[in-house]
Write a protein that holds these residues in place. Sequence first.
Motif, PDB file in Angstrom:
ATOM      1  N   GLU A   1       1.102  -1.356   0.177  1.00 55.25           N
ATOM      2  CA  GLU A   1      -0.340  -0.343   0.529  1.00 55.25           C
ATOM      3  C   GLU A   1       0.802   1.348   0.327  1.00 55.25           C
ATOM      4  OE1 GLU A   1      -2.827   0.183   3.178  1.00 55.25           O
ATOM      5  OE2 GLU A   1      -3.756   2.090   2.649  1.00 55.25           O
TER       6      GLU A   1
ATOM      7  N   ALA B   1       1.596   3.128  -3.183  1.00 52.83           N
ATOM      8  CA  ALA B   1       0.505   4.136  -4.093  1.00 52.83           C
ATOM      9  C   ALA B   1       0.308   6.143  -4.086  1.00 52.83           C
ATOM     10  CB  ALA B   1      -0.979   3.470  -2.664  1.00 52.83           C
TER      11      ALA B   1
ATOM     12  N   VAL C   1      -5.795  -0.569  -4.770  1.00 49.67           N
ATOM     13  CA  VAL C   1      -5.106  -1.650  -4.127  1.00 49.67           C
ATOM     14  C   VAL C   1      -5.572  -2.980  -3.367  1.00 49.67           C
ATOM     15  CG1 VAL C   1      -3.277  -1.349  -2.000  1.00 49.67           C
ATOM     16  CG2 VAL C   1      -3.433   0.369  -3.509  1.00 49.67           C
TER      17      VAL C   1
ATOM     18  N   ASP D   1      -4.626  -5.910  -1.221  1.00 51.70           N
ATOM     19  CA  ASP D   1      -3.261  -6.133  -0.574  1.00 51.70           C
ATOM     20  C   ASP D   1      -3.773  -7.058   0.949  1.00 51.70           C
ATOM     21  OD1 ASP D   1      -1.310  -5.886   1.574  1.00 51.70           O
ATOM     22  OD2 ASP D   1      -0.623  -3.967   1.168  1.00 51.70           O
TER      23      ASP D   1
ATOM     24  N   LYS E   1      -8.923   0.597  -0.949  1.00 52.96           N
ATOM     25  CA  LYS E   1      -7.948  -0.524  -1.172  1.00 52.96           C
ATOM     26  C   LYS E   1      -9.799  -1.121  -1.588  1.00 52.96           C
ATOM     27  CE  LYS E   1      -5.684  -2.101   1.810  1.00 52.96           C
ATOM     28  NZ  LYS E   1      -4.501  -2.568   3.349  1.00 52.96           N
TER      29      LYS E   1
END
Lengths: 399, 262
Positions: A115, A118, A131, A133, A246
């Motif tokens: 992250e 980013a 993202v 993750d 996210k």
Amino acid sequence: MGLIYKKDVCTGCMLCPKVCNFGAIEKDGDKVKFDLDKCVLCGSCEEVCPVDAIEIERQVIDKEHLAQYKDVWVWCETHEGRLRSVARELVTKSRELADKLNEQVVAVLLGHNVEGLAESLVHQGADKVLVVDKEILAEYTTDAYTIAMTTLIAPRKPSIVLFGATSNGRDLAPRVAARMALGLTADCTGLDIDEEGQLVQTRPAFGGNIMAEILCPYTRPQMATVRPNVFKPSELDTSRDGDIEKVDVEIRPNQVRTKVLEKVSEVVEGMKSVEEADVVVCSGRGIKDPANLELPQKLADVLDAAVGGSRPIVDLGWLPPTQQVGQSGRTICPKLYFALGISGAIQHTAGMSTSDIIVAINKDPEAPIFEIADFGIVGDIFDILPHIIEEVKRLKAER
Amino acid sequence: MKIIVPVKQVPEVAEVKVNPDTGTLIREGVPSILNPFDELAVEAAIQLKESHGGEVTIITMGPPQAKDALYKALAMGGDKAVHMTDRAFAGADTWATAYTLAKQIEKMEFDLIICGKQAIDGDTAQVGPEIAEVLGIPQICYARHIEMSEDGKSITVHRETDEGYEVVKARLPVLITATKGLNEPRLPNIMGIMKAKKKPLEEVDAESLGVPEDEIGLKGSPTQVRKVFPPQKKAGGIKIEAEDPKEVAKKLVEFLAEKGAI
Ligand SMILES: Cc1cc2nc3c(=O)[nH]c(=O)nc-3n(C[C@H](O)[C@H](O)[C@H](O)COP(=O)(O)OP(=O)(O)OC[C@H]3O[C@@H](n4cnc5c(N)ncnc54)[C@H](O)[C@@H]3O)c2cc1C
Ligand SMILES: Nc1ncnc2c1ncn2[C@@H]1O[C@H](COP(=O)(O)O)[C@@H](O)[C@H]1O
């Protein structure tokens, strides 16, 4: 199916056999005939025909459907916790494409503990970073990454998705494209947007003997893998703002059908990657002895360059396989390429002919490498190279 | 163990020349060969058959003359072949090629599929992974080393990466692609060549494949070649004889500095 030839309309001007790259059109009396086994329906003849006697049947484009797809996406590959340089190159290039389309650049970041990368993608030019993750993405596997990509793409409908043409990029992209029954253009060296807003993908074929422009007219997203080192990454602009979103994608362990047991790095400590360096100093059989590789290494040191080798040098074990340039090695596109004692066989040049500036030193004035060299020196490496090193050092000292 | 090897006949790229007047490829007289990476795939399949038993089937999609590539692979030691040939297959891009091949492979029995890393005419390296996806099986690309487990149920592959290689394991069925270093392909001997033409060779056309016409060939291809053109000619490169090495070195460095290359 495919090609329609209106013989009665044809005036026999013989323009079409001249433009056919595949030897599929022959003179037939005062008209022509087509060998459909050779024809790839590229449309060169259709374009050149002054009387429209040749027509290639194409699918219908559903403009309304295509218009639902927007934005330029880049899969941003990471390696050992950092972004691969091709990710930065592609975000930069995507910025240019997206501006032409009046759309957004979306960077896709997959991995574990990534992250933190980013923000720098926003600084590089992305409007948005998606993202994902999770631990299951810590290591690249075809299955997990394909699920992540297709799950992101399907509902969000990007119009373009780009991947770096790295080992993993070329493993992942065809899998994603096939899952969505989409077209994919491999290892592009040029990208542009045409008047109709389509992605024009340019790539070499036949060992670099010919370039092809490829479109994906009927389906979206348009997908391509892009050769590293072709586009230059922009300077980071830390004042840029963007969204970082996210996303959770469900990937179950049993969906990942391959297991990485071990990773072996053959990168020799301190040896630069030929794919990532701006300058590559490549040696061929003309270097004669592994001990002589010290000389190109010296040049590489003063130019902050990577050292590479032709296939025989690597096969002899004088350089590790990661440094081989050519068709069965790495395809590279540095700003400056030195070919030292390399004859210039097509399998070698296929991997480096798109370099910005090519310098060749070879004893044989007839060596084919001179055909593509910007600066060719007919002479002995061992006489000339030490002077080049001296001159470069002097220039650097003067600056 | 049943192994399928998809192979492609390609022009000997090294001999393809460009007509300087028209900028088009001269393909007349250029010999066709079995794609070198596919030779590695065929060799790997034969070696696995020799050590683990089984059968190797070679498959190609291509014009009538592509049979020669099949014969070569059969002469090396393949057991039988499938030739997918039909005008309707023409103009296929990698997706349509993979789809067409996979639709045929689906009807066959297999534990392992071995492709070449890439075909040297198009250099795409996409057909292998795309076949795997259509078949719904895992893939391991760029194999340098293959090891079959004792029970013949799983395979361990050294997969080439940008930095070296990784050791990857998967249960069969799986598709792998072969890259340089995997093996040294054998040359077919006279016996092999003589036997090749007597081995079973099945022809498949669009009708017997039974897939709608708009899913194959040009119509089934999402990508389209708009234009082909010769690469930009390097504008009059400099070539000098190095009579005075020091002088030449100086000229080169000046040239590079001027171009902003150093
Ligand atoms: C399927 C396939 C894939 C291949 N893939 C690759 C690949 O990825 N990469 C690759 O490189 N090759 C590849 N090859 C091999 C390729 O065809 C050539 O054999 C190889 O590139 C030749 O390497 P070279 O130029 O170093 O050697 P050579 O062809 O032997 O050339 C050596 C050159 O050095 C010159 N020379 C000798 N001494 C001196 C001196 N003192 N000073 C100056 N010049 C000197 C000579 O004049 C000669 O031109 C492949 C081949 C095949 C069939
Ligand atoms: N027309 C074809 N018939 C059979 N196999 C093919 C064909 N095209 C490609 N392949 C296989 O897919 C691999 C990769 O090809 P490509 O994606 O074209 O670079 C080749 O090495 C072959 O194993």
